[in-house]
Structures are given as C-alpha cells and as structure tokens.
Write an enzyme that holds these catalytic residues in place. Sequence first.
Site, PDB file in Angstrom:
ATOM      1  N   LYS A   1       0.858  -1.179   0.000  1.00 51.81           N
ATOM      2  CA  LYS A   1       0.000   0.000   0.000  1.00 51.81           C
ATOM      3  C   LYS A   1       0.898   1.235   0.000  1.00 51.81           C
ATOM      4  O   LYS A   1       1.913   1.290   0.717  1.00 51.81           O
ATOM      5  CB  LYS A   1      -0.880  -0.036   1.250  1.00 51.81           C
ATOM      6  CG  LYS A   1      -2.144   0.777   1.177  1.00 51.81           C
ATOM      7  CD  LYS A   1      -3.153   0.254   2.202  1.00 51.81           C
ATOM      8  CE  LYS A   1      -4.389   1.127   2.265  1.00 51.81           C
ATOM      9  NZ  LYS A   1      -5.449   0.495   3.087  1.00 51.81           N
TER      10      LYS A   1
ATOM     11  N   SER B   1     -40.966 -23.103  -6.756  1.00 50.60           N
ATOM     12  CA  SER B   1     -41.886 -22.359  -5.888  1.00 50.60           C
ATOM     13  C   SER B   1     -42.248 -21.009  -6.494  1.00 50.60           C
ATOM     14  O   SER B   1     -43.378 -20.550  -6.363  1.00 50.60           O
ATOM     15  CB  SER B   1     -41.268 -22.121  -4.513  1.00 50.60           C
ATOM     16  OG  SER B   1     -41.161 -23.321  -3.788  1.00 50.60           O
TER      17      SER B   1
ATOM     18  N   GLU C   1     -28.404 -15.581  -2.929  1.00 48.58           N
ATOM     19  CA  GLU C   1     -29.226 -14.449  -3.367  1.00 48.58           C
ATOM     20  C   GLU C   1     -28.379 -13.234  -3.735  1.00 48.58           C
ATOM     21  O   GLU C   1     -28.730 -12.481  -4.645  1.00 48.58           O
ATOM     22  CB  GLU C   1     -30.244 -14.088  -2.283  1.00 48.58           C
ATOM     23  CG  GLU C   1     -31.272 -15.183  -1.988  1.00 48.58           C
ATOM     24  CD  GLU C   1     -30.759 -16.278  -1.060  1.00 48.58           C
ATOM     25  OE1 GLU C   1     -29.643 -16.119  -0.499  1.00 48.58           O
ATOM     26  OE2 GLU C   1     -31.456 -17.290  -0.884  1.00 48.58           O
TER      27      GLU C   1
END
Lengths: 630, 630
Positions: free
Chosen positions: B242, B341, B362
Amino acid sequence: MTTQEQLYQWQELAQQLRVDSIRATTIAGSGHPTSSMSSADLMAVFLSKYLRYDFDHPENPNSDRFILSKGHAAPLLYSMYKAAGVISDQELLSLRQSGSRLEGHPTPILPWVDVATGSLGQGLPIGVGVALAGKYLDQLPYNVWVLLGDGETAEGSIWEAFDHASHYTLDNLLAIIDVNRLGQRGQTELGWNTQAYGNRAKAFGWQAIEIDGHNLTEIDQAFSAAVAINDRPTVIIARTKKGKGVKALEDLGGWHGKALKQDQEQQAITELGGERHITITVDKPEEQSQPATLGVPQPLQLPIYQKGNKVATRRAYGDALLALGASQPDVVALDAEVSNSTYAEDFAEAFPERYFEMYIAEQQMIAAAVGLQVRKYKPFASTFAAFLTRGYDFIRMGAVSRANIKLVGSHGGVSIGQDGASQMGLEDLAAFRAVCNSTVLYPSDANQTAKLVPQMSNAPGIVYLRTTRESTPVIYGSEEQFSIGGSKVIHRSERDQATIIAAGITVHEALKAYDRLKNEGITARIIDAYSVKPIDVQTLHQAAKDTNGNLVVVEDHWPEGGLGAAVLDAFAGNSTTPAYKIPQLQIIKLAVQNMPTSGTPEELLHAAKIDADAIVEVVKSQVRRLVGVS
Amino acid sequence: MTTQEQLYQWQELAQQLRVDSIRATTIAGSGHPTSSMSSADLMAVFLSKYLRYDFDHPENPNSDRFILSKGHAAPLLYSMYKAAGVISDQELLSLRQSGSRLEGHPTPILPWVDVATGSLGQGLPIGVGVALAGKYLDQLPYNVWVLLGDGETAEGSIWEAFDHASHYTLDNLLAIIDVNRLGQRGQTELGWNTQAYGNRAKAFGWQAIEIDGHNLTEIDQAFSAAVAINDRPTVIIARTKKGKGVKALEDLGGWHGKALKQDQEQQAITELGGERHITITVDKPEEQSQPATLGVPQPLQLPIYQKGNKVATRRAYGDALLALGASQPDVVALDAEVSNSTYAEDFAEAFPERYFEMYIAEQQMIAAAVGLQVRKYKPFASTFAAFLTRGYDFIRMGAVSRANIKLVGSHGGVSIGQDGASQMGLEDLAAFRAVCNSTVLYPSDANQTAKLVPQMSNAPGIVYLRTTRESTPVIYGSEEQFSIGGSKVIHRSERDQATIIAAGITVHEALKAYDRLKNEGITARIIDAYSVKPIDVQTLHQAAKDTNGNLVVVEDHWPEGGLGAAVLDAFAGNSTTPAYKIPQLQIIKLAVQNMPTSGTPEELLHAAKIDADAIVEVVKSQVRRLVGVS
C-alpha cells in the site's frame, strides 16, 4: 470400538427419528420428511453419545449448544426432543399447527432452541458467535455443534463463517454437512463431491472428515475424531441420501418439502420397521463451572461534552461505549473493519478480550452478535449504516430469534459528503423500522448519544443507533435526560405557527431555520425526534394541535419509511387505536429524493433540499397558505 | 519476452498513475491515494497491453469490461482514464467536487463505468453476471476483468462469485487481487499469505497465479498466462505494498483513505520522479461481431385466466414470464434454487439458454442480474420475498449503478401459512420502497399479474414484484388493463362511507368485508392498490374526498414502510407539492404487528387482524365514530 449393541440401539433410534419425522409431517400435511431422514443416522449417534446437554436447565452454561442450520429439518429436531424425553409424542404430532411450539422451522419458543433458523446459511455464522462466547468469554469447554445442509453452502455467509472460525481458532465449533445431494429443485452444485467440500473447508483452515453418513461406525469415529481436534474447527462431511430408508423416497427428486399421504406414510413406516417409542438419556455436561468473570462493574461515567463544541455523534458513541464497557462487563463489541470510523476502536483498545474484529463481513458480524447474545452477552456491532444492509436477512431473522442485539450504523445520510452515494446510509431507518419489535434511535448531539447508549444495552430486541460522520454542535447540556420513546422540544412558544420535526444532522438545520424564521416573524416549534421508533406520539399530537396542524419533517434519508413515515404513522390508527384527527393537518416531508453525488456536506444537504434553506422556504409557504385559507 | 523499453514505459505509466492519484486526492482533500498506488503497476501493464476497449464507443459489444471492485481506488481508475486520453488533467483534478463526474467512488455517470462500486465484495459477483452474458448470451470473446482488494475477500459474496464462476466455467472472467496487506484499520486477516488466497481460489475451481505485484515482468507473464487459460476462471494474486513508491506511505498503517497535505504531496511527487502526462493508446477489440441472436420475437401471448378460478399470482408470474420470454429474446431469468416455488421453472425449461440457476446465493443472483443488464439483457430474478433481504446491499447499490433489473419475491406475508415466520416476506415492500427510483408492484390476481409482467420488462431501475403463495380467486377479466402507477377501484358508489385500500392477498379479504358490510348497510369503496410505488395518488385523494376521509389500509406486511405508508405519503407534501388536506381525514392501517407463528393461512390472517373480520370491525367503528361526530 463400537459394540454391536450400540450399533443396534443407534440404528433403532435413527429409524425412530425417521418414522417420527414422517408421522409429524403427514399429520401436518406439509413439511420436510426427506431432509430429516438423510440426517437421522448422524443425529442418532450425536444425541446418544456426543451431545452434552442439560435439558432440565437449558441455560446451564456448561451445556453444548446445537444449531440446526438446515432449519427445514425441524421434524428431525422435534423427533430428537421426543427421543430425549422432553416432548411427548402427542406434542410431536402438533407440528405446524396454530398454537403449537413446534413451528415449521425452529424458533426459540422452544426452550432448547437458541436461535431461529430457516433462512439458510445462517446457522454456522451464528455458531461462530456462540463459539466465540464459549472460548473467549465464558471460557468453558462446551462444544458448539451445527448441522448444515449441503445446498446452503452456496451462501457466502457460510464461507464468512468458515473464514472467521479458523481465524479465531474455534476448535470448539463442530459442523456437520449433510450432503444428501438434492436441493429443492434438483441436484446441488457439487452433488456428492464430498472431496470438493473437504478441499474448500481445508483451504479455509478447517479439519475436514469425509464419511458415509449412513454408516454408524464411520459416524461414531468421525464424531470421536472431531471432538479430539483442538487446534482448529472441524467439519464432518457426510455423504447421505435424502429420504434414506424408504425406497419410494430415497435419493429421488420431487420429494423436497413434501409430506407423505396417509397410505404412503403407512408403507414407509412399515419399511422402517414400524413405530418405536425409545427414550434415551442425553448426557449432561460433566463440567460444573461458571463462566469466566470479565471484569468488575465500575460506576457508569458517561462522557460529557461542552455545549457549543463540535463533536460527531459517532465520536460520542465510541466514548459512551467505552464508558459502558467499564460499567457492564457483559457488553461486547464487534466491528466490520471500520472501527476507526465508527469509533468502536476505543472499546477495542480498552477491552481487547471483549472485542471481536469481524473484518469486512457484515453478515458474519450480525450473526456473531446473535450468537453472543445466546450466551447472554450484550453485543454492540458497528459499521457504516449503508453496509448494515448487507446483513438485512440476518437482522430480520434476529427478530425471529428474539435476539437482543445492538447495531450501530455510522455515516448516515448525504451529509457524509465527498465519498458519494455508495457510502451513504439512506435506507437504514426504513429497514430497521420494518423489523418486528425493533428500536430505532438517531441522536443529534454528543450528550444525547451518550445518554442513549446505556439504554440500548438494556433494551430488548433489535436496537439500532444511527450516528453521523460530521462534527455537529453540542446543543444539550450533559445534565439533560433522553429516553427511548421520548423526544426533545428544543423551541416552543404559545404562538408557534409550525412545527419542524428533525433528527440527527437535520436538527442542526432546523435550528438554523428557526433563527431565520424568527427574524421574519415566524415562530416554529422544534422537535428533536431522536427516538424514531418508538416515536413520541404524544408530543407530536400536542404540536399538531398547537401549531394549526402545520408539520414539517426533515430527514437525511430517502422519503420512504424513515422519520417522515414515523411521524405520519403517529397520526394514523390501527386495529386498536383510532386515527388522531387534527383539523387542517398538513404534513410536509423533506427528504432525499434523487441519487446524491459527491460534494461537501453543505452542498449535498442543500441539493437534497433538507437544509435550513429548504426548511425556511417550506415553512414560509405553509404558513402563507394557512393565512390565505383562514 | 518483455523488452526493456516496454518495461520502462510501463514503469513510467505506473508512476504517473501514482502521481495523479496523489494529485487528485490532495486537491480534493480526501480520498484513497495509497490504495490506488498499490495497484498502479498492475494497472499500467493491464491498460498498456491487455485491455481491449473501445473508449469511443463504450457500448461496443466486443470490448472487454473492467470492474473496479475496490471502488475506493477510484483515483487510480480516473488516472487510467487520463492516461487513456479520455479525460483531461483538469477534469482529473475535479475529483470529489460537486458537479464532477469523478465521484468519490465510481458510478456510471462516467460512460466507461458499467456499475457503481464502493460497497466492497460486489465487483466480482457482478463480473460473474457480465461474464455469463459474454459467454452464454452474447457469445463473444471479450474478457471481464475485475480488480479486487484483499480486504474485501472477507465478504461471503466474493466466494459466491468464486463458486458460481467455476460452476459456469467462466474462463472469460479474470480477477486480480491486490494483496496490499493493509485494511482500513490494520492488517487483513490473511496479510501477505498469498498462498492461502491461492489455495482457496483453487479449492473453488479457479486457476490461481501468485506474483509480486510490483514486478512488471511477473505481472506481464501473469496476465499473459491468464488470458491463455480457457477451461476455468483465473485469479492473479498480487503481493503489493500500500502506498508503494513513497517511503513515507509504503506499507504503513494509518494511511488508509487519507489525502496527502500539500507539502507531503510535493515530496511524494518528487520521489516518484515528478509529474508526467503520458497518453497511451488502448487497443480496441479486434473482434467486430454482433452478439448472438437468442431467438425471434414472437407476438406477446399472455396467459388468460377464467374469473372465479383460483390461481396463485406466483403461478401467473411463471406463466407470464414464459410468454414474455417468447416475445422478448433479451429477457433472461435467474432463481436461487426455488424455481419450482416461484415458477421461474417454466421459463427455465422453455429457454434453458437464457436461464441461470444461481443456487442458494441471493447476493450472487442479484449481482448477476446487475451484470447481465450491463450487456442490455432484461433480467428477472426470483426467490422468496423474505430471502431477497439477503441481497439488500446489492439492490441498494444496483440503484447507484442505475441498473435496470426486475426482482420477484414470492411467498409474501403471513398468508404462506405453516412454514412460519422465517419464510414470510414481511419487510419487502418497505425495503424496496426505500430504494431510489424503484417500482413496487403487488398484484392480487392472476390476470393482473400477467398484465404487469411485460411492463416490468420495460420499466427502468429496480422493479419489484411481490407474489403470493396461496391460490386466490381470479377477480379480473383478461381484458382489463393495469398499468404501473395505477390502481383499480373494484367497488364504488355515490354513497360510500369508507374506503378500503388493499393489495395482493388482502384484496380478497377486503372483498369479503365489502359483502359483509353491505349486508349491514355500510357501503365501502374498494381500491386494489397493486402499484405500491408509484401509488395512484389521484384515486386515493378522490376516495378520501368521497368517503369523508375514512380510509382503511390493510396489508400482509409489518406496519412500517409498506402499503399503509405509501397511502399516508399520498397525503403528505414535499419540497414541491403541498400536503393534500381532507377535512376529517383518518387513516387506519391494518398490518401485521406481532411475530407470526405457524398455522393455516386463514388462522394467520385472522391472528394478524388483517382479514375480513378485522376490516369489518374497523370500518364499522370508523363509520360509527363519524356518525357520532357529525
């Protein structure tokens, strides 16, 4: 060596668990018998020989904890309870009926269920939280067991749990994956490739044991090996068959979540050797210790801020949490790698043994909080408000678990400035309000924040605190009191022409507007509605009465579901309370309507029309309209 | 072989990217220079040699796509754009200012940014969606590149992406992890243990290449190897520092998200060899093909349902999606393992090449939808309404991305019955309403559902449809029209004494209540408010006028943020519109107030006081009160 007699007993018990899972679901007319049957052999051995649990005293701190992550296998869990002698056969057959404790998916209505499951992928990360409590807080040798389905390992939260469990060397955490190959609608991604599961688990630092999940000897050996491993968490990867034991169901598609019809039921029970009513004695924990003492409670010494100074409420949260930590040794803190922004870092430095760094894994952070409160700790978990949306399903399920957790979202609203929309919490108040029995707080100043933090500690349910990035003026003396459900009327007079309702950063805009309106001869009542839920209905009603129904709500949030919605709700009725009618009631909601960009806090508050300019303008036009009407 | 000249050019470009990242953030006074600097060498080589991109035509379907998953390294991205000659140095220095296209984190306000990033862990799962489009829909050879930070690999969503990318053999997906070891507040979990990253990636089915991320030759070789791999996705795991290149910053804590002060800036620029203004020519794609044709559009033939039949709206969604699929070849569908479903399964069977099974993930499902719409497909993604909460951060960010996606949640409300609270979507309307520019639909019958689905396809932004598990009577003829923003007044008369506003399942309860009230001499207006957002304000105003301000809203949802809140909002004002005043306005909200249990749908609707009984009772008491008052 496993004796033949043991094997026979386990086999009989396993068949009973299967038969009972079928019986309960058939009489219910719905449920998941086949997902229960695949785990029955595993659970028969587990219950008979490995679980250490004091069913008479579920709160016994030395008991193992067991979480059914594959919550749809609830019939199996309830059948285990029957086998353990804690529910009757009659109660078992009340499954899924209104009024029964045996819900479609387990909830803590049952005293032996610590957390609700049924949203997949949550049991293991919650187990991480319980195991953190066991190893680092309680410092007791109990184990935390989690039974997972194979399908739910597709949830990223499962891998957050694998990651964190190895990072924290949770050798007291033991997972079992029931690899029955079949999901709801077909084969899982990995099918019976138990090696792939094993490789993933090992790459995440776990010990992995692959077995045939219907071979009782292998099961016994795996559990025995698992409890002996004491340098890392262990997962038993069990290859099984869904519907095992009944040919008409075994390893067949189309049977997920389907109860058998009565004739199918009879045939299946016959095939499984008939009904049994075996009761076994589950071993109680040998250990009889108390949880470790985590410090001596000190008198609470909240931070004090001088009026007129500028202090960010996130800063005050950090200070207050530190003070609370000294006062309440059961308070623990978690953060998702931004503790130097939320200021949880001060607690972390002072009480490293009660702080858990959860890295950038908000789902795991919230799940760990739920796990920690299972063992009665009081977890405060913080990150940016925007990123708590990552764990919304865990928050939702936390409410179903009747969990007592405190969540703190910093960097609420457009007022964060330059970082842009991705970092702005603008839906958090809506999201948290729409959680059953939640509390939502949004303080405007440092002393107010400090006063609310200890109250969060004792409040039940999901308690949310929104803090602000920017430093804002301290407007309250440290002697003032603020309680959940209350509000603060900052300005009021006999001849107020309008009421401005604000919270957090917009309170300061409302105060600026107050001064400017006063200069123009308009006096406004100013309400600091720091308790967004429950909101102070009485004070709002009184203000509406006193100010001709002229209400302006201003919030650093989307227009939907936040403070403005809470104020509107205060005037609506429900099934027990009639609507509160004020002649001429007119409520104006100022909120963020368009996608914000980068800019200074002032520029963004102005662009969103939630600053003093916007308030002044809308109050003036409201008062003008009123004058015109009357 | 990499020539010395190439190496020199890359090194110079890398230094320029560093210098520009510092310059832009110092003048802005905030931002992330050090996180930009660690990736500069990687991006210099990438931009110079490996990216194939048509900057003049961002929509060119043959161009590679690049996603900066570590969105806080925005200064690096903008510096790359400057090097590519598409933004000026002057614009670069407008970073984070109000009105600039260069926001604190990238957004699609810039034509070369496909999706917003800044909530970590999202770039890779979105990249999976773009790569699915490239490989299976476009069938074009472009690559999808994603630059990740190391810290964000703690997000489970990253592992959902690793999992799905290998499941779908996405050899066109190439990820680079910038392992700079330091997070916001200290070391990451794995530090510089690049082998651990590699092992995890390999266990998830990826090719992994570990390199020194500051060695240009190694970087070149790694990219070269990565593009040659054609049997799986590849990740380059680059060990970096970094703040690389400036001793005062390099690999030091305390420098995350901090701009340098002016004197520090000057010293750093000197150390990096001064300002440069190199412009390079980024190679355009050689390929000049069009995306594959996915079928010939057929005339839309929506399903038709007979009035009086009982059909679940989820069933109608499945039927309508199938019809839409035949009519619009750019419609694609995704589901999270519950397509039997949600009834997405019919589309999946008819159009397997346009259906993506996302298993129980999801977040990945929603991210994939966002990725697919980058390539102009119209994704419909479905699961239980309750489980869409899992991806709420992705939905929120989808709005920041200005993404056009359609989300469908089945099993809304307590009316699902026996499965219990974990499976009930009761916060979905609140959550979706609180999304910028969203559309929220909740139809009550099958024909209405069918009519709305094609409109979803063309609606912009985040479009949500809630469907119901239970079969409900078909109440509308197939000739009736329903549009987004509209409503249906089912019953009205000149002498209506109250208005009942319902949506979805509660419309049927309202109709039962209507009949019973009529028998008792009370006529009620019945409004089916299927378009929850935008709601039909005019019809509500008219009803309030016509029915003495007597409104009852009934919804299968928590009391907060749903239909009731939308109705209340219709009477509130905002910064441009005054409140709509009705003398005697009284709005009663019937909603789910306590945590539901298992039970039959009827039992649960009754227990929640949102059934016909509750409506009749409240309307009667409302009308009685009114009579008493007048």
